[in-house]
Design an enzyme around this catalytic site. Structure first.
Site, mmCIF file in Angstrom:
data_model
loop_
_atom_site.group_PDB
_atom_site.id
_atom_site.type_symbol
_atom_site.label_atom_id
_atom_site.label_comp_id
_atom_site.label_asym_id
_atom_site.label_seq_id
_atom_site.Cartn_x
_atom_site.Cartn_y
_atom_site.Cartn_z
ATOM 1 N N LYS A 1 26.604 14.174 21.307
ATOM 2 C CA LYS A 1 26.424 13.650 22.669
ATOM 3 C C LYS A 1 25.693 12.290 22.723
ATOM 4 O O LYS A 1 26.040 11.427 23.529
ATOM 5 C CB LYS A 1 25.713 14.684 23.545
ATOM 6 N N ASP B 1 27.392 17.397 32.446
ATOM 7 C CA ASP B 1 26.490 18.561 32.459
ATOM 8 C C ASP B 1 25.568 18.444 33.678
ATOM 9 O O ASP B 1 25.238 19.444 34.330
ATOM 10 C CB ASP B 1 25.622 18.600 31.193
HETATM 11 P P1 NAP Z 1 18.797 21.934 21.626
HETATM 12 O O1 NAP Z 1 18.818 20.466 21.899
HETATM 13 O O2 NAP Z 1 18.896 22.425 20.216
HETATM 14 O O3 NAP Z 1 17.414 22.520 22.264
HETATM 15 C C1 NAP Z 1 17.004 23.836 22.021
HETATM 16 C C2 NAP Z 1 15.777 24.172 22.875
HETATM 17 O O4 NAP Z 1 15.422 25.538 22.665
HETATM 18 C C3 NAP Z 1 14.541 23.337 22.521
HETATM 19 O O5 NAP Z 1 13.801 23.128 23.693
HETATM 20 C C4 NAP Z 1 13.799 24.281 21.564
HETATM 21 O O6 NAP Z 1 12.408 24.050 21.524
HETATM 22 C C5 NAP Z 1 14.063 25.610 22.217
HETATM 23 N N1 NAP Z 1 13.907 26.715 21.249
HETATM 24 C C6 NAP Z 1 14.747 27.024 20.226
HETATM 25 N N2 NAP Z 1 14.250 28.092 19.543
HETATM 26 C C7 NAP Z 1 13.077 28.443 20.147
HETATM 27 C C8 NAP Z 1 12.097 29.459 19.923
HETATM 28 N N3 NAP Z 1 12.220 30.346 18.899
HETATM 29 N N4 NAP Z 1 11.027 29.549 20.763
HETATM 30 C C9 NAP Z 1 10.880 28.663 21.786
HETATM 31 N N5 NAP Z 1 11.799 27.662 22.058
HETATM 32 C C10 NAP Z 1 12.859 27.562 21.247
HETATM 33 O O7 NAP Z 1 19.941 22.694 22.417
HETATM 34 P P2 NAP Z 1 20.635 22.258 23.800
HETATM 35 O O8 NAP Z 1 21.827 21.437 23.531
HETATM 36 O O9 NAP Z 1 19.567 21.696 24.683
HETATM 37 O O10 NAP Z 1 21.179 23.678 24.336
HETATM 38 C C11 NAP Z 1 20.286 24.693 24.803
HETATM 39 C C12 NAP Z 1 21.104 25.864 25.359
HETATM 40 O O11 NAP Z 1 21.847 25.441 26.516
HETATM 41 C C13 NAP Z 1 22.151 26.433 24.395
HETATM 42 O O12 NAP Z 1 22.115 27.846 24.513
HETATM 43 C C14 NAP Z 1 23.479 25.915 24.928
HETATM 44 O O13 NAP Z 1 24.561 26.781 24.653
HETATM 45 C C15 NAP Z 1 23.196 25.895 26.423
HETATM 46 N N6 NAP Z 1 24.066 24.957 27.174
HETATM 47 C C16 NAP Z 1 24.809 25.459 28.192
HETATM 48 C C17 NAP Z 1 25.623 24.606 28.935
HETATM 49 C C18 NAP Z 1 26.436 25.163 30.064
HETATM 50 O O14 NAP Z 1 27.351 24.458 30.541
HETATM 51 N N7 NAP Z 1 26.164 26.358 30.540
HETATM 52 C C19 NAP Z 1 25.656 23.231 28.640
HETATM 53 C C20 NAP Z 1 24.876 22.744 27.592
HETATM 54 C C21 NAP Z 1 24.073 23.629 26.864
HETATM 55 P P3 NAP Z 1 11.788 22.963 20.485
HETATM 56 O O15 NAP Z 1 11.932 21.613 21.155
HETATM 57 O O16 NAP Z 1 10.391 23.381 20.306
HETATM 58 O O17 NAP Z 1 12.616 23.048 19.202
#
Ligand code: NAP
Length: 291
Positions: free
Chosen positions: A75, A111
């Protein structure tokens, strides 16, 4: 009699790594079938480096693609590749949609558009709590601030420095991860934008028992559809919004830009996506028909 030139099939797709799990082809092909559009939407794996991304997108442009959605991990790269970008995409520092034209490549972040559309009827205009500070949380923060006019936004993330970065983007405040339950009690809306609660990840541990009866709880995770957070919200009688509501709506701008004229988000589309998710989870546990 002059012969009609064959109509050119409209081409678009989604690029990511991995990308085979993407529900976007199902969304776009459902819309195309409904209106009989001569359109094809492909899932295109592109390795996670700048060179592979540039080569593949250049090829897609040469072969007549009208645009692509972009998913993890490309992205930010997509925004760098583009020649122009929307304000939303620039603010988020990331794009999930590239539209090709003779003049160049335009980047959008749908998004942000999708989340705002999923929540707009619920009017969560006051205090918001966002959990997470990754790419999705940025989109959520911008949607809440710019499109839904939230008055006060708090951001809690495991890594506090990242929460501070996202907070600075939208004039929000970062709080520590340990403060999340206390902050939920005074929020009108809580959005989970972490990956916690996703199949294969740890569940999200938060107490939402203090939230008011008109509060909204949104979990953008969509696999599983009913996360522990949403189950708790429903049991309390709160309004619960799941990740499919955002996912379906983020696809609308791309479909209308590249493939057709009508992109309705309705119960039929949702049922198809739910069935696909269900088939996938059955398969993952080895009790589906294919194993
Ligand atoms: P990302 O950039 O990898 O961010 C992951 C987030 O989760 C970070 O804030 C991370 O915290 C936190 N996290 C991961 N493991 C953790 C743990 N054990 N304890 C506490 N916090 C934890 O991922 P992303 O792209 O933002 O996506 C996040 C979610 O949104 C995914 O499930 C994705 O499928 C979903 N999503 C959905 C849509 C939709 O259209 N519905 C669109 C986009 C994304 P840290 O910063 O501390 O690592």
């Amino acid at each position: 009699m002059t012969e009609k030139a064959p109509r050119k099939q409209r081409l678009a797709g989604v690029v990511g790594w991995p990308v085979s799990h993407s529900l976007s082809p199902l969304i776009h092909s459902t819309w195309a079938a409904r209106e009989g559009a001569d359109a094809r939407y492909a899932a295109i794996p592109v390795e996670p480096d700048d060179r592979s991304f540039r080569i593949r997108i250049d090829e897609l442009r040469r072969s007549g693609y009208r645009g692509v959605n972009v998913t993890i991990p490309h992205k930010e790269r997509a925004l760098r590749y583009a020649t122009t970008a929307s304000e939303d995409a620039r603010a988020a520092g990331a794009a999930n949609m590239l539209t090709f034209s003779e003049g160049g490549v335009h980047a959008e972040n749908s998004d942000i558009i999708g989340l705002a559309a999923a929540l707009e009827k619920l009017s969560p205009r006051r205090d918001a709590l966002i959990l997470g500070a990754g790419g999705a949380a940025r989109a959520v923060a911008i949607a809440l601030k710019r499109r839904l006019c939230a008055e006060r936004i708090l951001i809690a993330n495991r890594t506090r420095a990242r929460a501070e970065e996202v907070a600075a983007l939208v004039g929000a405040a970062a709080i520590s991860w340990e403060e999340r339950s206390a902050a939920a009690a005074s929020a009108d809306i809580v959005v989970n934008a972490t990956s916690l609660g996703m199949t294969g990840e740890a569940p999200l541990d938060i107490d939402i028992g203090g939230m008011g009866k008109d509060a909204v709880v949104c979990d953008i995770v969509y696999s599983p559809l009913e996360t522990r957070l949403l189950k708790a919200a429903r049991m309390m009688g709160l309004r619960a919004v799941d990740g499919l509501e955002m996912l379906m709506r983020q696809a609308v701008p791309g479909y209308l830009a590249w493939l057709g004229d009508r992109a309705e988000v309705d119960a039929d589309l949702r049922a198809r996506l739910e069935a696909a998710l269900k088939a996938r989870s059955v398969d993952a546990f080895g009790v589906g028909g294919r194993r």
